[in-house]
Design a protein around this motif. Structure first.
Motif, short mmCIF file in Angstrom:
data_model
loop_
_atom_site.label_atom_id
_atom_site.label_comp_id
_atom_site.label_asym_id
_atom_site.label_seq_id
_atom_site.Cartn_x
_atom_site.Cartn_y
_atom_site.Cartn_z
N LYS A 96 0.98 -0.87 -0.14
CA LYS A 96 0.38 -0.06 -0.04
C LYS A 96 1.01 1.34 0.53
N GLN A 97 1.33 1.48 0.61
CA GLN A 97 2.46 2.63 0.90
C GLN A 97 3.34 2.58 -0.39
N LEU A 98 3.79 1.72 -1.12
CA LEU A 98 4.16 1.98 -2.78
C LEU A 98 3.67 2.17 -3.65
N GLU A 99 1.89 1.35 -3.53
CA GLU A 99 0.83 1.97 -4.44
C GLU A 99 1.21 3.01 -4.45
N LYS A 100 1.15 3.96 -3.04
CA LYS A 100 0.50 5.47 -2.72
C LYS A 100 1.42 6.27 -3.24
N SER A 101 2.65 5.70 -3.11
CA SER A 101 4.13 6.70 -3.44
C SER A 101 4.03 6.81 -4.78
N PHE A 102 3.25 6.07 -5.69
CA PHE A 102 3.71 6.05 -7.51
C PHE A 102 2.41 6.89 -7.51
N GLN A 103 0.92 6.63 -6.79
CA GLN A 103 0.25 7.27 -6.97
C GLN A 103 0.70 9.06 -7.31
N GLU A 111 0.53 16.09 -1.46
CA GLU A 111 -0.43 15.73 -0.38
C GLU A 111 0.06 13.90 0.16
N LEU A 112 -0.35 13.82 -1.00
CA LEU A 112 -0.68 12.25 -0.72
C LEU A 112 1.04 11.67 -0.99
N ALA A 113 1.43 12.27 -1.63
CA ALA A 113 3.69 11.41 -1.33
C ALA A 113 3.62 11.74 0.17
N ASP A 114 3.80 12.91 0.58
CA ASP A 114 3.27 13.18 2.16
C ASP A 114 3.16 11.78 2.99
N GLU A 115 1.91 11.32 2.36
CA GLU A 115 0.83 10.32 2.87
C GLU A 115 1.45 9.05 2.76
N ASP A 120 6.16 5.51 6.34
CA ASP A 120 7.15 4.28 6.53
C ASP A 120 7.42 4.47 7.91
N TYR A 121 6.65 5.02 8.24
CA TYR A 121 7.24 5.41 10.58
C TYR A 121 6.51 3.57 10.86
N VAL A 122 5.43 3.23 10.29
CA VAL A 122 4.70 1.97 10.71
C VAL A 122 4.82 0.99 10.20
N THR A 123 6.07 1.32 9.33
CA THR A 123 6.67 -0.18 7.98
C THR A 123 8.01 -0.11 9.62
N THR A 173 7.87 13.59 -5.59
CA THR A 173 6.75 14.98 -5.54
C THR A 173 6.57 15.82 -4.89
N VAL A 174 7.59 15.43 -4.10
CA VAL A 174 7.59 16.51 -2.75
C VAL A 174 8.87 17.42 -3.18
N LYS A 175 10.09 16.83 -4.10
CA LYS A 175 11.20 17.20 -4.29
C LYS A 175 11.32 18.77 -5.14
N GLU A 176 10.74 17.35 -6.04
CA GLU A 176 11.17 18.07 -7.47
C GLU A 176 10.22 19.29 -8.17
#
Length: 296
Positions: A96-103, A111-115, A120-123, A173-176
């Motif tokens: 799910k983390q990978l899916e959200k990162s790609f989306q 905002e989605l990238a921040d989520e 990763d804290y949970v991971t 997404t956050v930085k570029e």
């Protein structure tokens, strides 16, 4: 699984990993009544599986594995399915983390990238919980089959690494300053879909002893590298045709190349997981040759 059995499993999970002293403490943690805790534990206490206060005899608990509908593999041993359940949950979370990162990458959604990055804290917490659980199991009986459970820690570490690679994708997404070009995104999407399939098949091979899935993972690895070459060629072509008047534009292509490498690494980790499964169940040692050299 019935609600009753799901609750009993939750109770045992609390006993195994949170070391409660009383049934009141167990009830409070789960938000249920002490009377219900007593009712569910009574048969296990009577059989000596659960001992006051409060421990689970993992050497005897395999007698009750069928209560929870667990699939016991040919090399299964008492209590290991509890740690496998943690690994199963961690694998689902990492996917799910990978899916959200790609989306977030596909939609250029900061905002989605921040989520995704917060996931990763949970991971990391899941990895630590599995490591602690394995240490506890081995400490209880270091000469038993639990000595082999150290492999579970390796798999948890592999999943944590996949979570780290997901963070690289989200950070783009956050930085570029620019969203990904549609032509390059098409290659990245195909790499992402391949990576997810590899992770899921590799984890199924390990958790359910489906070693025949190794062939599928290796075929997907070849597909991953085929797409990777095309993606890097596309990035190189666009770089050659782009004027670098702005500093942000140069870092954009470097970061894109890193994302391509990230998907490749997720594929490599999936191969490592499935090779670990073969070693775990078949006692066939993994090769010591680094994966990148095996492809040459």
């Amino acid at each position: 699984m019935s609600r009753r059995n799901a609750t009993l499993k939750a109770i045992i999970d609390v006993i195994l990993y949170e070391n409660p002293s009383t049934q009141d403490e167990i009830a409070k943690k789960l938000g249920i009544t002490r009377r219900y805790v007593t009712k569910l534990l009574r048969p296990l206490i009577r059989k000596g599986v659960v001992k006051r206060a409060y421990m689970v005899d993992l050497q005897r608990f395999e007698e009750f594995a069928d209560v929870f509908g667990e699939e016991v593999t040919s090399r299964e041993y008492a209590g290991s399915f509890f740690i496998k359940e943690l690994l199963r949950d961690m694998a689902g979370h990492v996917c799910k983390q990978l899916e959200k990162s790609f989306q977030a990458l596909a939609d250029y959604d900061k905002e989605l990238a921040d989520e995704a990055l917060r996931m990763d804290y949970v991971t990391n917490h899941m990895h630590e919980k599995i490591r602690s659980s394995v240490d506890t199991a081995i400490a209880m009986n270091p000469y038993s089959e639990f000595g082999r459970a150290v492999v579970f820690t390796e798999i948890a570490y592999d999943l944590e690494r996949i979570g780290d690679h997901s963070g690289i994708i989200a950070n783009f997404t956050v930085k570029e300053a620019y969203p990904v070009d549609p032509e390059i995104m098409d290659y990245l999407r195909r790499m992402y879909e391949t990576a997810v399939r590899m992770v899921k098949k590799a984890m199924k091979a390990f958790l359910n002893e489906k070693l025949e899935l190794r062939d599928d993972v290796m075929k997907l690895e070849k597909e991953m590298h085929r797409i990777q070459r095309k993606a890097l060629n596309c990035i190189a072509t666009q770089m050659a045709e782009t004027s670098f008047d702005k500093k942000e534009r140069s870092t954009y292509y470097i970061s894109l190349s890193r994302i391509v490498k990230t998907f490749e690494r997720i594929g490599d980790i999936s191969v490592e997981i499935v090779d670990t499964a073969v070693e775990f169940y078949m006692n066939i040692p993994r090769t010591t040759t680094p994966e990148r050299f095996r492809r040459l």
